[in-house]
Design a protein around this motif. Structure first.
Motif, PDB file in Angstrom:
ATOM      1  N   GLU A   1      -5.988  -1.105   7.369  1.00 56.22           N
ATOM      2  CA  GLU A   1      -5.080  -2.227   7.601  1.00 56.22           C
ATOM      3  C   GLU A   1      -4.140  -1.924   8.775  1.00 56.22           C
ATOM      4  O   GLU A   1      -3.854  -2.803   9.590  1.00 56.22           O
ATOM      5  N   ARG A   2      -3.678  -0.678   8.819  1.00 56.91           N
ATOM      6  CA  ARG A   2      -2.810  -0.298   9.942  1.00 56.91           C
ATOM      7  C   ARG A   2      -3.534  -0.423  11.277  1.00 56.91           C
ATOM      8  O   ARG A   2      -2.975  -0.892  12.274  1.00 56.91           O
ATOM      9  N   GLY A   3      -4.780  -0.022  11.287  1.00 56.37           N
ATOM     10  CA  GLY A   3      -5.550  -0.117  12.520  1.00 56.37           C
ATOM     11  C   GLY A   3      -5.732  -1.560  12.969  1.00 56.37           C
ATOM     12  O   GLY A   3      -5.602  -1.895  14.140  1.00 56.37           O
ATOM     13  N   ILE A   4      -6.033  -2.402  11.970  1.00 55.78           N
ATOM     14  CA  ILE A   4      -6.216  -3.828  12.301  1.00 55.78           C
ATOM     15  C   ILE A   4      -4.901  -4.409  12.793  1.00 55.78           C
ATOM     16  O   ILE A   4      -4.855  -5.142  13.795  1.00 55.78           O
ATOM     17  N   LEU A   5      -3.819  -4.110  12.037  1.00 53.67           N
ATOM     18  CA  LEU A   5      -2.513  -4.651  12.412  1.00 53.67           C
ATOM     19  C   LEU A   5      -2.117  -4.189  13.805  1.00 53.67           C
ATOM     20  O   LEU A   5      -1.637  -4.978  14.626  1.00 53.67           O
ATOM     21  N   ARG A   6      -2.310  -2.907  14.086  1.00 56.05           N
ATOM     22  CA  ARG A   6      -1.951  -2.394  15.401  1.00 56.05           C
ATOM     23  C   ARG A   6      -2.806  -3.045  16.494  1.00 56.05           C
ATOM     24  O   ARG A   6      -2.299  -3.384  17.561  1.00 56.05           O
ATOM     25  N   ALA A   7      -4.099  -3.258  16.198  1.00 53.59           N
ATOM     26  CA  ALA A   7      -4.978  -3.896  17.189  1.00 53.59           C
ATOM     27  C   ALA A   7      -4.513  -5.324  17.478  1.00 53.59           C
ATOM     28  O   ALA A   7      -4.480  -5.769  18.628  1.00 53.59           O
ATOM     29  N   VAL A   8      -4.129  -6.051  16.398  1.00 57.61           N
ATOM     30  CA  VAL A   8      -3.665  -7.435  16.580  1.00 57.61           C
ATOM     31  C   VAL A   8      -2.373  -7.454  17.390  1.00 57.61           C
ATOM     32  O   VAL A   8      -2.211  -8.217  18.337  1.00 57.61           O
ATOM     33  N   ILE A   9      -1.431  -6.587  16.982  1.00 57.50           N
ATOM     34  CA  ILE A   9      -0.120  -6.570  17.629  1.00 57.50           C
ATOM     35  C   ILE A   9      -0.227  -6.141  19.084  1.00 57.50           C
ATOM     36  O   ILE A   9       0.427  -6.711  19.969  1.00 57.50           O
ATOM     37  N   GLU A  10      -1.066  -5.153  19.368  1.00 55.14           N
ATOM     38  CA  GLU A  10      -1.150  -4.612  20.717  1.00 55.14           C
ATOM     39  C   GLU A  10      -1.946  -5.528  21.660  1.00 55.14           C
ATOM     40  O   GLU A  10      -1.783  -5.438  22.871  1.00 55.14           O
ATOM     41  N   ASN A  11      -2.795  -6.377  21.099  1.00 53.59           N
ATOM     42  CA  ASN A  11      -3.635  -7.226  21.943  1.00 53.59           C
ATOM     43  C   ASN A  11      -3.156  -8.674  22.000  1.00 53.59           C
ATOM     44  O   ASN A  11      -3.812  -9.511  22.608  1.00 53.59           O
ATOM     45  N   THR A  12      -2.047  -8.998  21.342  1.00 56.66           N
ATOM     46  CA  THR A  12      -1.533 -10.363  21.423  1.00 56.66           C
ATOM     47  C   THR A  12      -0.673 -10.527  22.664  1.00 56.66           C
ATOM     48  O   THR A  12      -0.103  -9.561  23.175  1.00 56.66           O
ATOM     49  N   GLU A  13      -0.599 -11.746  23.196  1.00 56.95           N
ATOM     50  CA  GLU A  13       0.269 -12.032  24.332  1.00 56.95           C
ATOM     51  C   GLU A  13       1.714 -12.229  23.907  1.00 56.95           C
ATOM     52  O   GLU A  13       2.613 -12.224  24.741  1.00 56.95           O
ATOM     53  N   THR A  14       1.925 -12.390  22.594  1.00 52.89           N
ATOM     54  CA  THR A  14       3.289 -12.524  22.094  1.00 52.89           C
ATOM     55  C   THR A  14       3.982 -11.167  22.183  1.00 52.89           C
ATOM     56  O   THR A  14       3.440 -10.145  21.775  1.00 52.89           O
ATOM     57  N   GLN A  15       5.203 -11.144  22.696  1.00 53.23           N
ATOM     58  CA  GLN A  15       5.959  -9.916  22.835  1.00 53.23           C
ATOM     59  C   GLN A  15       6.693  -9.632  21.518  1.00 53.23           C
ATOM     60  O   GLN A  15       7.452 -10.482  21.029  1.00 53.23           O
ATOM     61  N   LEU A  16       6.459  -8.450  20.925  1.00 56.61           N
ATOM     62  CA  LEU A  16       7.022  -8.101  19.622  1.00 56.61           C
ATOM     63  C   LEU A  16       7.890  -6.861  19.743  1.00 56.61           C
ATOM     64  O   LEU A  16       7.539  -5.892  20.447  1.00 56.61           O
ATOM     65  N   VAL A  17       9.025  -6.883  19.036  1.00 59.06           N
ATOM     66  CA  VAL A  17       9.985  -5.778  19.072  1.00 59.06           C
ATOM     67  C   VAL A  17      10.504  -5.562  17.654  1.00 59.06           C
ATOM     68  O   VAL A  17      10.755  -6.538  16.920  1.00 59.06           O
ATOM     69  N   TYR A  18      10.678  -4.277  17.271  1.00 58.05           N
ATOM     70  CA  TYR A  18      11.303  -3.962  15.989  1.00 58.05           C
ATOM     71  C   TYR A  18      12.571  -3.161  16.291  1.00 58.05           C
ATOM     72  O   TYR A  18      12.539  -2.145  16.994  1.00 58.05           O
ATOM     73  N   LEU A  19      13.742  -3.686  15.805  1.00 58.55           N
ATOM     74  CA  LEU A  19      15.038  -3.084  16.080  1.00 58.55           C
ATOM     75  C   LEU A  19      15.691  -2.682  14.771  1.00 58.55           C
ATOM     76  O   LEU A  19      15.455  -3.304  13.717  1.00 58.55           O
ATOM     77  N   ASP A  20      16.580  -1.684  14.850  1.00 53.43           N
ATOM     78  CA  ASP A  20      17.362  -1.361  13.659  1.00 53.43           C
ATOM     79  C   ASP A  20      18.586  -2.280  13.629  1.00 53.43           C
ATOM     80  O   ASP A  20      18.806  -3.073  14.547  1.00 53.43           O
ATOM     81  N   PRO A  21      19.408  -2.249  12.560  1.00 51.95           N
ATOM     82  CA  PRO A  21      20.544  -3.177  12.455  1.00 51.95           C
ATOM     83  C   PRO A  21      21.562  -3.026  13.579  1.00 51.95           C
ATOM     84  O   PRO A  21      22.391  -3.906  13.771  1.00 51.95           O
ATOM     85  N   GLU A  22      21.513  -1.914  14.310  1.00 52.47           N
ATOM     86  CA  GLU A  22      22.432  -1.720  15.429  1.00 52.47           C
ATOM     87  C   GLU A  22      21.786  -2.136  16.752  1.00 52.47           C
ATOM     88  O   GLU A  22      22.303  -1.849  17.821  1.00 52.47           O
TER      89      GLU A  22
ATOM     90  N   LEU B   1       0.831  -1.212   0.000  1.00 54.49           N
ATOM     91  CA  LEU B   1       0.000   0.000   0.000  1.00 54.49           C
ATOM     92  C   LEU B   1       0.867   1.264   0.000  1.00 54.49           C
ATOM     93  O   LEU B   1       0.561   2.251  -0.675  1.00 54.49           O
ATOM     94  N   ARG B   2       1.969   1.235   0.749  1.00 49.79           N
ATOM     95  CA  ARG B   2       2.878   2.386   0.775  1.00 49.79           C
ATOM     96  C   ARG B   2       3.437   2.670  -0.620  1.00 49.79           C
ATOM     97  O   ARG B   2       3.508   3.810  -1.069  1.00 49.79           O
TER      98      ARG B   2
ATOM     99  N   GLN C   1      -5.239   5.142   0.614  1.00 51.07           N
ATOM    100  CA  GLN C   1      -4.922   5.667   1.946  1.00 51.07           C
ATOM    101  C   GLN C   1      -5.906   5.165   2.998  1.00 51.07           C
ATOM    102  O   GLN C   1      -5.524   4.787   4.104  1.00 51.07           O
ATOM    103  N   GLU C   2      -7.183   5.141   2.631  1.00 45.49           N
ATOM    104  CA  GLU C   2      -8.189   4.651   3.577  1.00 45.49           C
ATOM    105  C   GLU C   2      -7.980   3.160   3.875  1.00 45.49           C
ATOM    106  O   GLU C   2      -8.086   2.727   5.024  1.00 45.49           O
ATOM    107  N   SER C   3      -7.706   2.409   2.797  1.00 44.71           N
ATOM    108  CA  SER C   3      -7.463   0.967   3.002  1.00 44.71           C
ATOM    109  C   SER C   3      -6.223   0.738   3.856  1.00 44.71           C
ATOM    110  O   SER C   3      -6.215  -0.100   4.755  1.00 44.71           O
ATOM    111  N   LEU C   4      -5.183   1.544   3.531  1.00 41.09           N
ATOM    112  CA  LEU C   4      -3.959   1.410   4.307  1.00 41.09           C
ATOM    113  C   LEU C   4      -4.193   1.765   5.765  1.00 41.09           C
ATOM    114  O   LEU C   4      -3.716   1.086   6.684  1.00 41.09           O
ATOM    115  N   GLN C   5      -4.967   2.833   5.983  1.00 44.03           N
ATOM    116  CA  GLN C   5      -5.258   3.248   7.350  1.00 44.03           C
ATOM    117  C   GLN C   5      -6.033   2.167   8.107  1.00 44.03           C
ATOM    118  O   GLN C   5      -5.785   1.888   9.279  1.00 44.03           O
TER     119      GLN C   5
END
Length: 872
Positions: free
Chosen positions: A98-119, A18-19, A92-96
């Motif tokens: 999808e982002r909302g759904i993705l954020r809801a899934v990620i924020e409400n899962t018991e799995t701990q998720l982290v995004y790091l840069d190469p450093e 979408l981006r 943009q609306e579809s992306l928004q």
């Protein structure tokens, strides 16, 4: 629901798509060239977006209006650009969304998720990770992971993922929180996934963590619970057994092993029938069979047959085990050994009868003025209670110096008259009267004892005689005999002794004080004389026993060694002072549960002599053992028969080879001639044009005929009268000649051949036969080993004999096969003929050589011993 089922990676991919689409729209809509006025002067312009909705086309347009101004500040021109942004708005609306759904899934899962840069700096973390670390989300953003959580091993893993671009996954990886040691060890499923750009360069890392500590601890708890239940059954004091619907044993705990003498490994999978005595087997299986229809027991009495042959009475209760459908699939039963209780109950019953009898005897004798008159009546009661057939009562006649028959039953009158008078020291009763000690003789029909010659003629099998004593003086004897059994029980002997004591007390009242003193003096003299006789007899016996060449020793009823002769010292390499007074089974623990253990205990228990042959574990020698029981213990003779055994086995093996050789010589040619004819016709038919379609069948038949011919060749090679070409040759030269052939076989199967050759002298050898001997032994050794094994061929001289050794590193030859080594057609190979070793033994025999075999878990070595300048 469909969105919720998408994985984290799928959502990220759609987000990136979408981006890219939105960026494409924005690029197409840009206005890059600025307008100029008609005089070439660049105009200043004002840009204002205007939104216009095309209702007819249902599209949304964005308008940019650019106004151009002259030098005087007036508008001289205007340019408008229209851009259709409907699709971009939808993206943009579809992306928004999808982002909302993705954020809801990620924020409400018991799995701990982290995004790091190469450093390894935090770019984003979800709420579950922040909560698990007990920090707010903003504490992580922009900070380095390993500054917050130092861990060399994990940092190395992160760098490896960055360097390789490959994800890594761990299951139940243990972790200890340095800042929270009270938590102990926790377990995590975690995955580190690299994010790469279009050139494959890692631009970020996604770390997902799932706490599986509870699951791991639950599994450990379940495993511990299972182990606990297994141990609870296995180490329970009560015997527990489980059988399936086919009455096959599927569980057998240690208490049951102790009860029966069988190991669980032996009975598992076998029918329950093996646990019951033959005379009770059908009855017991009928009772057990009713459990298949749903019956269960609360109290059932079923006997159990022990491994040693003893029967134990066991009280049972049971329960049925059903599957989900309610079908009975197994039965579990728990037993209680009540043999001792049964014995005690029977003993109590007999004890009550005995007490009643003894009470009657005592009261009658003590109340009678003439005890002698009622002795016969009381003894009739006693033999009825004991189930005996004969009783004899002798009393002393001091004037005549003989024993006089006072009362008897079970003996014909004419026979009773013959034994009315008896010398002291004559027969059993005379010996008892003389020695003042009871004599119990059992198994009279099987053992010759001069003292029992008379009672044997009356058909008596067991005889017990007790002295009637007044203080230390023997005033008579009373004896009991049975024709129906060959021994007495301890309980019966107690009753006899008690009756004898009561009669002795009663009869003592009839004797005078003078007679008492005289009899005491006489008894003392007899005791002294008998003591001297026993001492002299003992010395003679010791000298006799020490002079015999057989191993001789004796044990008492507690299995303590009481005598150990010189031959025993030599055989067991134990001096008598090292073993006398010690428990035999503790000195020789390997003899426990052996044939010796079983036979010695049987002799002691049944009071019967035993004679058997067995291998003695301590010395490794075959012996013929004879054990003779007595009242004080067991007397044992051992005769070494190892050499006799070896010679017998060698003669049997040579007889088999002799028979095979005679058969080979007589029928070999008769079989080969028709086979040669058949092979020739098959070759002719195979060459004919019309038979070409069946050429492979002809080749197969010819190949099988050749194989049969090869077997016959090996068979003929065992003939005892086969011609041999003996010439002086070096054994090492023959080995080196065939070494390349053996090495080729070894290389083919990834094995090695090692030569260790001494310098033995020349021998008279048939080179072809010795080559065949070495090849057969070498190939057998190679086939016995797995890849990487080493076959060793060695020659040396030992006691003037030239020894050829062929040793492998296989698993050894099973003990059950050792007696059949060299027997034709006996083989464990799938395609073997069983003639290889038989041929080797025949070749060795023709060279007057001897083959020895040493085998074990580390391998097998065949030794061929050639006598110097051997001549067949």
């Amino acid at each position: 629901m469909e969105i919720a089922e998408k994985t984290h990676d799928q959502l990220l991919a759609e987000n990136n798509q979408l981006r890219q689409q939105l960026a494409l729209y924005e690029e197409q809509a840009n206005i890059v060239d600025a307008p100029t006025n008609g005089m070439g002067v660049t105009a200043e312009y004002y840009e204002a977006p205007i939104w216009v909705t095309d209702l007819k086309a249902k599209r949304l347009r964005k308008t940019r209006k650019n106004e151009l101004f002259g030098d005087d500040g007036k508008i001289i021109d205007a340019i408008a650009a229209f851009e259709d942004i409907s699709e971009r708005i939808q993206v943009q609306e579809s992306l928004q969304k999808e982002r909302g759904i993705l954020r809801a899934v990620i924020e409400n899962t018991e799995t701990q998720l982290v995004y790091l840069d190469p450093e390894f700096n935090f770019i984003w973390v979800n709420s579950a990770y922040a909560k698990g670390c007990r920090r707010p989300v903003e504490d992580f953003i922009g900070r380095n992971h390993f500054e917050l959580f130092p861990h060399e091993e994990n940092e190395a893993i992160f760098r490896k993922v960055c360097d390789t671009g490959k994800p890594i996954l761990f299951k139940a990886k243990p972790f200890v929180h340095p800042d929270r040691p009270e938590q102990g060890v926790t377990y995590w499923d975690w995955m580190l996934t690299p994010i790469t750009d279009c050139f494959g360069k890692v631009t970020g890392l996604v770390l997902s963590l799932t706490d599986v500590t509870e699951m791991v601890r639950t599994e450990e708890t379940l495993r511990e619970t299972k182990d606990y239940l297994e141990n609870l059954i296995n180490y329970a004091n009560a015997p527990i057994i489980v059988w399936d619907s086919n009455f096959k044993i599927i569980r057998f705990n240690r208490a049951f092993e102790r009860l029966t003498g069988y190991s669980a490994d032996y009975v598992l999978g076998r029918s329950l029938e093996i646990l019951f005595p033959d005379d009770r087997k059908k009855e017991s299986m009928d009772i057990i069979g009713r459990t298949a229809s749903g019956e269960y027991w609360e109290v059932v009495e079923i006997p159990i047959l022990q491994k040693g042959g003893n029967v134990r009475i066991v009280l049972w209760n049971s329960a049925n085990i059903s599957d989900e459908s309610g079908k009975i699939v197994a039965t579990i039963a728990q037993g209680q050994d009540i043999t001792e209780r049964k014995i005690a109950e029977e003993s109590l019953r007999k004890s009550q009868q005995r007490d009643e009898l003894l009470s009657t005897v005592a009261s009658r004798l003590l109340s009678s003025e003439d005890p002698q008159a009622i002795i016969e009546e009381l003894c009739h009661k006693t033999i009825d209670h004991l189930g005996c057939d004969v009783f004899l009562n002798y009393m002393e006649d001091r004037e005549k110096g003989y024993l006089h028959l006072n009362a008897c039953t079970g003996i014909p009158e004419d026979e009773a008259r013959k034994i009315e008078w008896l010398d002291y020291g004559s027969a059993v009763c005379g010996c008892v009267a003389l020695e003042g000690q009871r004599i119990i003789v059992e198994n009279i029909s099987e053992f010759h004892d001069p003292r029992t010659d008379k009672v044997r003629t009356y058909g008596i099998l067991a005889y017990a005689c007790y002295p009637l004593k007044m203080i230390d003086r023997v005033i008579g004897t009373i004896s009991f005999g049975t024709r129906s059994r060959s021994s007495f029980t301890d309980e019966e002997l107690v009753v006899m002794k008690s009756v004898a004591d009561q009669i002795a007390i009663a009869m003592s009242r009839l004797l005078t004080t003078r007679q008492l003193r005289e009899s005491e003096a006489r008894l003392e003299e007899l005791v002294r004389e008998r003591t001297r006789e026993l001492y002299d007899s003992n010395q003679r016996m010791v000298k006799t026993v020490e002079s015999i060449t057989d191993t001789f020793f004796s044990l008492d009823r507690e299995w303590l060694v009481t005598y150990w002769n010189r031959a025993a010292e030599d055989m067991f390499d134990l001096k008598r002072e090292e073993i006398l007074g010690r428990n035999f089974w503790e000195v020789f623990p390997r003899a426990v549960e052996s044939e010796f253990y079983t036979q010695y205990r049987l002799a002691m228990r049944l009071n019967n002599p035993v004679n058997f042959e067995a291998m003695e574990a301590h010395t490794g020698r075959w012996v013929e053992a004879r054990a003779y029981p007595s009242q004080v213990g067991l007397t044992i003779y051992l005769n070494d028969i190892t050499e006799q055994k070896r010679l017998g086995e060698e003669i049997a093996r040579l007889d088999r080879l002799n028979l095979v050789g005679e058969m080979a010589a007589s029928i070999g040619h008769e079989i080969r001639n028709p086979m040669t004819t058949i092979r020739g016709f098959l070759q002719i038919l195979a060459s004919k044009k019309g038979c070409q379609l069946y050429r492979e069948y002809f080749d197969l038949m010819i190949e099988e005929l050749d194989r049969a011919n090869s077997i016959i060749t090996d068979y003929l090679s065992m003939a005892k009268d086969k011609a041999v070409d003996m010439n002086p040759r070096y054994l090492n030269s023959i080995i080196r000649t065939i070494h390349p052939l053996i090495q080729a076989d070894a290389n083919y199967s990834d094995k090695q051949v090692r030569l260790d050759l001494d310098l033995p002298p020349k021998l008279l050898l048939d080179e072809k036969e010795v080559r065949q001997l070495i090849l057969n032994l070498a190939r057998n050794g190679l086939e016995a080993m797995g890849p990487g094994g080493i076959l060793t061929i060695r020659t040396h001289v030992e006691n003037s004999e030239t020894v050829l050794e062929v040793g492998d590193q296989g698993s050894g030859i099973p003990p059950a096969m050792m007696d059949r080594l060299g027997t034709p057609f006996h083989t464990t190979k799938e395609n073997g003929t069983g003639l290889g070793l038989a041929v080797c033994y025949s070749i060795a025999h023709r060279h007057n050589a001897k083959i020895e075999v040493d085998t074990g878990p580390e391998g097998t070595t065949f030794r061929v011993r050639f006598k110097p300048n051997s001549d067949p």
